[in-house]
Scaffold this motif. Structure first.
Motif, PDB file in Angstrom:
ATOM      1  N   GLN A   1      34.638 -18.654  25.633  1.00  0.00           N
ATOM      2  CA  GLN A   1      33.559 -17.806  25.952  1.00  0.00           C
ATOM      3  C   GLN A   1      34.420 -16.807  26.242  1.00  0.00           C
ATOM      4  N   VAL A   2      33.648 -15.468  26.654  1.00  0.00           N
ATOM      5  CA  VAL A   2      33.900 -14.462  26.991  1.00  0.00           C
ATOM      6  C   VAL A   2      33.454 -13.849  27.592  1.00  0.00           C
ATOM      7  N   GLN A   3      33.559 -13.475  29.226  1.00  0.00           N
ATOM      8  CA  GLN A   3      32.237 -13.192  29.996  1.00  0.00           C
ATOM      9  C   GLN A   3      32.667 -10.949  29.879  1.00  0.00           C
ATOM     10  N   LEU A   4      32.128 -10.194  29.683  1.00  0.00           N
ATOM     11  CA  LEU A   4      31.871  -8.562  29.720  1.00  0.00           C
ATOM     12  C   LEU A   4      31.811  -7.855  30.462  1.00  0.00           C
ATOM     13  N   VAL A   5      31.709  -7.082  31.184  1.00  0.00           N
ATOM     14  CA  VAL A   5      31.002  -6.676  32.316  1.00  0.00           C
ATOM     15  C   VAL A   5      31.377  -5.391  31.893  1.00  0.00           C
ATOM     16  N   GLU A   6      30.070  -4.120  31.765  1.00  0.00           N
ATOM     17  CA  GLU A   6      30.564  -2.885  31.766  1.00  0.00           C
ATOM     18  C   GLU A   6      29.933  -2.411  33.137  1.00  0.00           C
ATOM     19  N   SER A   7      31.314  -1.155  32.878  1.00  0.00           N
ATOM     20  CA  SER A   7      31.040   0.329  34.143  1.00  0.00           C
ATOM     21  C   SER A   7      31.418   1.549  33.611  1.00  0.00           C
ATOM     22  N   GLY A   8      30.800   2.578  34.317  1.00  0.00           N
ATOM     23  CA  GLY A   8      30.907   3.510  34.410  1.00  0.00           C
ATOM     24  C   GLY A   8      29.822   4.389  34.294  1.00  0.00           C
ATOM     25  N   GLY A   9      29.170   3.971  33.690  1.00  0.00           N
ATOM     26  CA  GLY A   9      27.824   5.186  33.457  1.00  0.00           C
ATOM     27  C   GLY A   9      27.199   5.664  34.596  1.00  0.00           C
ATOM     28  N   GLY A  10      25.709   6.893  34.006  1.00  0.00           N
ATOM     29  CA  GLY A  10      25.579   7.272  35.113  1.00  0.00           C
ATOM     30  C   GLY A  10      25.122   8.340  34.157  1.00  0.00           C
ATOM     31  N   TRP A  11      25.026   9.646  35.698  1.00  0.00           N
ATOM     32  CA  TRP A  11      24.394  11.257  34.632  1.00  0.00           C
ATOM     33  C   TRP A  11      25.399  11.529  34.716  1.00  0.00           C
ATOM     34  N   GLY A  26      37.396 -14.795  31.188  1.00  0.00           N
ATOM     35  CA  GLY A  26      37.558 -15.518  29.668  1.00  0.00           C
ATOM     36  C   GLY A  26      39.181 -15.991  28.852  1.00  0.00           C
ATOM     37  N   ARG A  27      38.853 -16.667  27.795  1.00  0.00           N
ATOM     38  CA  ARG A  27      39.730 -16.575  27.217  1.00  0.00           C
ATOM     39  C   ARG A  27      40.444 -15.143  26.130  1.00  0.00           C
ATOM     40  N   ALA A  28      42.019 -14.953  25.824  1.00  0.00           N
ATOM     41  CA  ALA A  28      42.469 -14.489  26.063  1.00  0.00           C
ATOM     42  C   ALA A  28      41.920 -12.980  25.044  1.00  0.00           C
ATOM     43  N   PHE A  29      42.176 -11.875  25.904  1.00  0.00           N
ATOM     44  CA  PHE A  29      41.538 -10.562  25.575  1.00  0.00           C
ATOM     45  C   PHE A  29      41.986  -9.743  24.427  1.00  0.00           C
ATOM     46  N   SER A  30      43.516 -10.388  24.098  1.00  0.00           N
ATOM     47  CA  SER A  30      44.049  -9.828  22.820  1.00  0.00           C
ATOM     48  C   SER A  30      43.922  -9.675  21.849  1.00  0.00           C
ATOM     49  N   ILE A  31      43.103 -11.763  21.533  1.00  0.00           N
ATOM     50  CA  ILE A  31      42.775 -11.314  20.355  1.00  0.00           C
ATOM     51  C   ILE A  31      41.309 -10.856  19.180  1.00  0.00           C
ATOM     52  N   TYR A  32      40.539 -10.348  20.723  1.00  0.00           N
ATOM     53  CA  TYR A  32      39.186 -10.085  20.202  1.00  0.00           C
ATOM     54  C   TYR A  32      39.331  -8.390  19.403  1.00  0.00           C
ATOM     55  N   SER A  70      39.475   3.068  23.454  1.00  0.00           N
ATOM     56  CA  SER A  70      41.271   2.248  23.896  1.00  0.00           C
ATOM     57  C   SER A  70      41.303   1.201  24.672  1.00  0.00           C
ATOM     58  N   ARG A  71      42.351   0.407  25.181  1.00  0.00           N
ATOM     59  CA  ARG A  71      42.362  -1.125  26.024  1.00  0.00           C
ATOM     60  C   ARG A  71      43.698  -1.794  25.947  1.00  0.00           C
ATOM     61  N   ASP A  72      43.243  -1.944  27.505  1.00  0.00           N
ATOM     62  CA  ASP A  72      44.390  -2.641  28.393  1.00  0.00           C
ATOM     63  C   ASP A  72      44.734  -3.651  28.105  1.00  0.00           C
ATOM     64  N   ASN A  73      45.060  -4.611  27.186  1.00  0.00           N
ATOM     65  CA  ASN A  73      45.266  -6.313  26.929  1.00  0.00           C
ATOM     66  C   ASN A  73      45.829  -7.048  28.438  1.00  0.00           C
ATOM     67  N   ALA A  74      46.361  -6.113  29.150  1.00  0.00           N
ATOM     68  CA  ALA A  74      47.621  -6.867  30.362  1.00  0.00           C
ATOM     69  C   ALA A  74      46.411  -7.033  31.593  1.00  0.00           C
ATOM     70  N   LYS A  75      45.189  -5.615  31.390  1.00  0.00           N
ATOM     71  CA  LYS A  75      44.314  -5.806  32.433  1.00  0.00           C
ATOM     72  C   LYS A  75      42.860  -6.329  32.100  1.00  0.00           C
ATOM     73  N   ASN A  96      30.992  -5.352  23.341  1.00  0.00           N
ATOM     74  CA  ASN A  96      31.216  -6.153  22.537  1.00  0.00           C
ATOM     75  C   ASN A  96      32.415  -7.068  22.483  1.00  0.00           C
ATOM     76  N   ALA A  97      32.712  -8.347  21.727  1.00  0.00           N
ATOM     77  CA  ALA A  97      33.776  -8.768  22.072  1.00  0.00           C
ATOM     78  C   ALA A  97      33.665  -9.540  20.820  1.00  0.00           C
ATOM     79  N   GLN A  98      34.607 -10.134  19.531  1.00  0.00           N
ATOM     80  CA  GLN A  98      34.482 -11.016  18.362  1.00  0.00           C
ATOM     81  C   GLN A  98      35.739 -11.425  18.254  1.00  0.00           C
ATOM     82  N   ARG A  99      35.485 -12.411  17.328  1.00  0.00           N
ATOM     83  CA  ARG A  99      36.495 -12.810  16.808  1.00  0.00           C
ATOM     84  C   ARG A  99      35.947 -14.513  15.792  1.00  0.00           C
TER      85      ARG A  99
END
Length: 115
Positions: A1-11, A26-32, A70-75, A96-99
Motif C-alpha cells: 500500500q502507498v500513502q500519499l500526502v500533498e502539500s504546497g497549496g495556497g492562495w 510505503g512500497r517502492a515509489f519508483s514503480i508507480y 516531475s518526480r524524484d524517486n530518491a525522495k 494519485n499513484a497507480q500500478r
C-alpha cells in the motif's frame, strides 16, 4: 500500500506560480505511475498531469505549457510546478499513484487563484 500526502497549496494571484508536492510512503515509489488530478465542488475530478515509472509525461489540455510534472524517486516525491495560474485553476489538487488495478489517492490540497 502507498500513502500519499500533498502539500504546497495556497492562495495566489492570477499569473502567479505555485509548486505542489506529494510525498509517498510505503512500497517502492519508483514503480508507480503518478499523477495529479483536480476537482471543484459539483464537478468531476479532472486529469491534470501524469508521469509513468519510465518518465513518460502527459498533460491535460487546459494546463499544457503552464504546468510541469516531475518526480524524484530518491525522495519518493512527486511535484507539480504551476505557472501562469488562472482563476479557473482553482480547485482541490489530488495526487494519485497507480500500478495495474491498484490506485491510491492523497487527501488533497487546496489551490485558490484570485482574479
Amino acid at each position: 500500500q502507498v500513502q500519499l500526502v500533498e502539500s504546497g497549496g495556497g492562495w495566489v494571484q492570477a499569473g502567479g506560480s505555485l509548486r505542489l508536492s506529494c510525498a509517498a510512503s510505503g512500497r517502492a515509489f519508483s514503480i508507480y505511475a503518478m499523477g495529479w488530478f483536480r476537482q471543484v465542488p459539483g464537478s468531476q475530478r479532472e486529469f491534470v498531469a501524469a508521469i509513468t515509472s519510465s518518465c513518460i509525461i502527459n498533460y491535460g489540455d487546459s494546463v499544457k505549457g503552464r504546468f510541469t510534472i516531475s518526480r524524484d524517486n530518491a525522495k519518493s516525491t512527486l511535484y507539480l510546478h504551476m505557472n501562469s495560474l488562472k482563476f479557473e485553476d482553482t480547485a482541490v489538487y489530488y495526487c494519485n499513484a497507480q500500478r495495474g488495478l491498484h490506485g491510491y489517492w492523497g487527501q488533497g490540497t487546496q489551490v485558490t487563484v484570485s482574479s
